[in-house]
Design an enzyme around this catalytic site. Structure first.
Site, mmCIF file in Angstrom:
data_model
loop_
_atom_site.group_PDB
_atom_site.id
_atom_site.type_symbol
_atom_site.label_atom_id
_atom_site.label_comp_id
_atom_site.label_asym_id
_atom_site.label_seq_id
_atom_site.Cartn_x
_atom_site.Cartn_y
_atom_site.Cartn_z
ATOM 1 N N GLY A 112 2.931 -7.728 -9.047
ATOM 2 C CA GLY A 112 3.454 -7.190 -10.305
ATOM 3 C C GLY A 112 4.407 -6.041 -10.021
ATOM 4 N N ASP A 170 -2.981 -4.832 -4.065
ATOM 5 C CA ASP A 170 -3.913 -5.310 -3.045
ATOM 6 C C ASP A 170 -3.642 -6.745 -2.602
ATOM 7 O OD1 ASP A 170 -4.972 -6.496 -5.230
ATOM 8 O OD2 ASP A 170 -6.948 -5.562 -5.072
ATOM 9 N N THR A 187 1.910 -0.077 -7.907
ATOM 10 C CA THR A 187 1.198 -0.739 -9.002
ATOM 11 C C THR A 187 0.942 0.278 -10.103
ATOM 12 O OG1 THR A 187 -0.964 -1.596 -9.693
ATOM 13 C CG2 THR A 187 -0.924 -0.394 -7.640
ATOM 14 N N ASP A 245 -1.584 0.184 -11.978
ATOM 15 C CA ASP A 245 -3.016 0.214 -12.293
ATOM 16 C C ASP A 245 -3.775 1.343 -11.605
ATOM 17 O OD1 ASP A 245 -2.610 -2.148 -13.797
ATOM 18 O OD2 ASP A 245 -2.768 -3.350 -11.973
ATOM 19 N N ASP A 277 -5.333 1.346 -8.900
ATOM 20 C CA ASP A 277 -6.646 0.876 -8.468
ATOM 21 C C ASP A 277 -6.739 0.681 -6.957
ATOM 22 O OD1 ASP A 277 -4.867 -1.197 -8.391
ATOM 23 O OD2 ASP A 277 -6.220 -2.672 -9.257
#
Lengths: 327, 327, 327, 327
Positions: free
Chosen positions: A15, A107, A130, A132, A134
């Site tokens: 993404g 990831d 990213t 996110d 995360d």
């Protein structure tokens, strides 16, 4: 024998996130500054397989630091998950005289990088790109701060309407099953609550809200909901709410893809710039199979295996702050 | 005997900064959450002397988290620097039943607070509210991240014109003799260089640029200049440039007061919210004469004396990153 | 004999304005849609003389509609004011097989175009690209609406500070001796007054303000001042104010070049798109030496001579509206 | 006998739109400027019935010109559709000494106003406040320009991702069965196409796109879809696309309520300001049961019956421009 790096390849994968271009610029210029040639690989690992590779000079990355998206484009690539695909990728890489890779992504990107690095003994360094946030081992990822600000600007607009009409809004934000964006955007936008996947079930969090006298004295309320495949996100919650508490006038907004785009914030441009320089430094220091991270404002090296596997916890004390401030 | 706090006063003082309203909201709600009454004091220390004090409920701070400026207004107050002024202030504070103060501002604010706290044994906790980021003991101050983003948005606009016309722009940013805004905005906006007060003379920095082949291969260049009384800022440099290197087509823009305003970023709203809660926690823990800071994403307590006196260094490694990326 | 147009050249000249790229995109695609080839000329008339000319396809103008500045760059060109310069320009134009020109700019651009068209019998159509809105025959120019919105966003930020500190701000905006930006931005930003070159002297306007009880009951005041070589703009007024009315705490901000940049507004992108198509239509209809305008939301053709020479009046009834609303 | 107006009431009703606050400010100050008192009525017609009425002074509308939403709040009111409801409303209005009303809203608002005016012989003037631009007799409505700009900023962000991933996006925008927002935002954002309710069925428009070689040579495509109960909007189209043309990687974003909020653009603030002054002028001129409009930049009066009943056509020539520019 020392593995000398004369030429690197750079790619973005997975993404896209705001700040990827700032990272591409930084990797490119830091490499050239150190006498290393740069090959741009388009469409992530796919471009390695289909041989979409071009040499970059410093001017190829002029005037992109402020642009969202990625000039190298991104793509998912099923073929890179097969040994045959990776073989072709390696052959193209060698043919292009690329000695090492800098991969920018999340990831999935690092999982692919780790396998490829092992199979073909390729030096690879990753940058965390990213929205996110995360990834374990870095305080923030490139794109997260921009996404957070995009969300609060959207919530500020919705609040105008919520306040004018005295409604309850469920606003769904991204996060790939992590609550960083939801929790922090709730705090930053003055929302009533955040419903995040890290805590029990979303239904329980909703019941808790209502029991605590949620919206008792308020004209309008905004609840930020993390997207989550488990619960169905904001729409599922709104239906539940409608069934069990029909007295609320509930509206749903799913912010969607606007969260991935836009000109990066100062923070994302700065960490992307610093990380890009650090990636080249790491390669020159013979580091490999690591992600560059920033912890306590210092550059760190995180092995791919750790960055991918370990869960990064949200700071649950922020839930306490949020609940104090929504009285 | 324990000094019990039943009512606090809150004020903003000195130059305003984005996020002060988020801090006022947080202090107010955290106090009320803990059973403490809140008195809003208008126009900083001046309002203590002129008795502009009103009780706040939670709804007084509704819908302000996103607003720039300060709803409590701010003012310089010469009278508070006199013993008589502080005496009146103390009497008004007692008459209003205020047991402790939360003051939001910069080092002038904390200097006043420290003296007042000593003279009258008043518990005071400070929150760092300034766009300049020049307070020791905290990684960032409320308003700094917003100002940084305001600057890069302005520079992005100017770059459109600089690139279209192939010019050299000197853009002056605020900073009160500290280079945080200049250095970080240069990095984030892809500027050619930052001229900051922490390094030798500004003239030397300019000469260095030109010797290093500044703008050799570039279409346009942007140099960020920190305001500084010593050198006269961007205008003085432009004149020098015009005299010594008339071959450059130089333009100057002084960003000025737009840097102090605007809706705060997510980061500034979050730290303001966390710091406001922490200020009330600190008072309940019998802390006093401290500034709340955030270091490595954790709340810290910094004695006023340290926050004011110690110099906070800029991260000079960023100058290295900047010079690599402007090739 | 019909002058058949098989290939056009397109250029931007003079000060750049937001929406020029949208106009370039529209001209290019409308030409290609009609079977006409497109040659991009860089740096305005200078590129005609120095032969910086490239063929454009539709993809050359992809993804530029939202970008500020001009991808064709702009430049002043003294040589084009000489017969020799124009001769070289014409020879290069013929060598590049360019049959007609679309020029995007302001009155300097159209003045050059008119002379060149006469001397060499070249069909030229102009598009009004300037933030100043000072061209006769069109309700608005490409870039004006964006500049207006850039100004009010800046004034909104400054108002945060003005209100927090209860100050008087003089904010200088562009306009090239026309008051459109100043008057309309004053109205849109809730300013106290606009001081514009179309009305008596600026000093008189200031005295009138003060006599009318200016700022009597207000916490803060913002006055928008049109830049103007005659009076010296905001700084000169502030000095005057300081001398004659030292009781006001006056600050000056000169918005400067941020007004020329930025992503164009919807309005500017739409008129640029419509005008670009209309320019090609006009050339196909054998029109020449005209500027495309929009009047009452309809495309019109305005002879260069009229567009340049006639003064475009500001709507002075807006001054009345402004003075009613600043009570 | 002349009906003398000494006091007006002002209210906002229906969906809120950006610029309503600028209109409230203008109505309030223009009334006071003319010696007329102002009563603010909260929550639209509901507040007339429940008697939520407060007197406003000029300072009640300070610092709101830049705020989205409506400080008077808005609500739907079923009771005002009954004779009993209107009777109570009239009695409260008389008790509050309100002689005339200025109502800000869309056609539901004006329908209510027309009936009320007839039944009780009340002078009422309306201001067009809606983002949909679907009122006959005015070139634009308060809020439309802001919504258009909010949409294109969102589409700009989504384009970053669309381009990076080479996808097809369907973006649904508001419009209450009118295509103004969809068509103009498509033009302004460089979208491939707009699917609007004014033209045949949405399915046909989609088929036409695909037959015309839609996206043949493009990396990514954006199609703007007007919300419409008939067709189900973007989701229904995406399903259709998925069934009939599974080769496209389609994503849907529904922009939703962010389109109603946000700080108004310069254009919306200016027309709101001018219309507010015109509303008071009209009442002083003994006009009633009219909506204030702006046609060709001049204030006009439109009878409620015309404003509500007549359909306002979209400018279909823009569809031609859009299809030329998406080659």
């Amino acid at each position: 024998m020392k593995y000398e790096i004369k030429c690197i390849g750079v790619l973005t994968s997975g993404g896209d996130s705001p700040g990827m271009n700032a990272a591409i610029r930084s990797v490119t210029r830091a490499a050239i500054f150190n006498g290393i040639r740069v090959k741009a690989i388009y469409r992530g690992y796919k471009g390695l397989i289909t041989n979409e590779i071009t040499e970059f000079q410093t001017q190829n990355v002029s005037n992109i630091i402020q642009q969202g998206g990625t000039i190298l484009k991104s793509a998912r690539c099923a073929e890179f998950r097969t040994p045959e695909g990776r073989k072709t990728a390696y052959e193209n890489m060698k043919a292009a005289e690329i000695d090492a890779l800098v991969v920018i992504g999340g990831d999935g990107t690092f999982t692919g990088a780790r396998i490829f690095a092992q199979e073909y003994n390729v030096p690879i360094v990753g940058l965390p790109g990213t929205i996110d946030n995360d990834l374990y081992g870095t305080d923030s990822t490139i794109g997260y701060d921009t996404a957070l600000n995009t969300i609060i600007e959207a919530v500020d607009k919705i609040r105008d309407t919520a306040t004018s009409h005295e409604r309850l809004f469920f606003i769904e934000v991204m996060g790939r099953d992590a609550g960083f964006l939801a929790l922090n955007s709730a705090l930053a936008s003055g929302a009533e609550a955040a419903i995040i996947p890290e805590r029990e079930t979303q239904e329980d969090q909703l019941e808790e809200l209502i029991k605590n006298g949620f919206r008792k004295s308020k004209n309008s309320s905004i609840v930020i909901v993390a997207e989550s495949e488990i619960t169905g996100g904001a729409n599922a919650l709104a239906e539940l709410m409608h069934k069990e508490h029909p007295e609320y006038d509930v509206r749903v907004t799913i912010l969607g893809h606007i969260q991935r785009g836009g000109s990066p914030t100062a923070h994302d441009r700065i960490i992307a710039s610093r990380m890009g320089v650090a990636a080249i430094d790491a390669l020159l220091d013979e580091q490999r199979s690591i992600m560059i991270g920033i912890v306590n404002d210092e550059i760190v090296h995180v092995p791919f295996t750790k960055a991918i596997k370990d869960d990064k916890p949200v700071d649950e004390t922020l839930l306490g702050v949020l609940s104090i401030l929504s009285i």
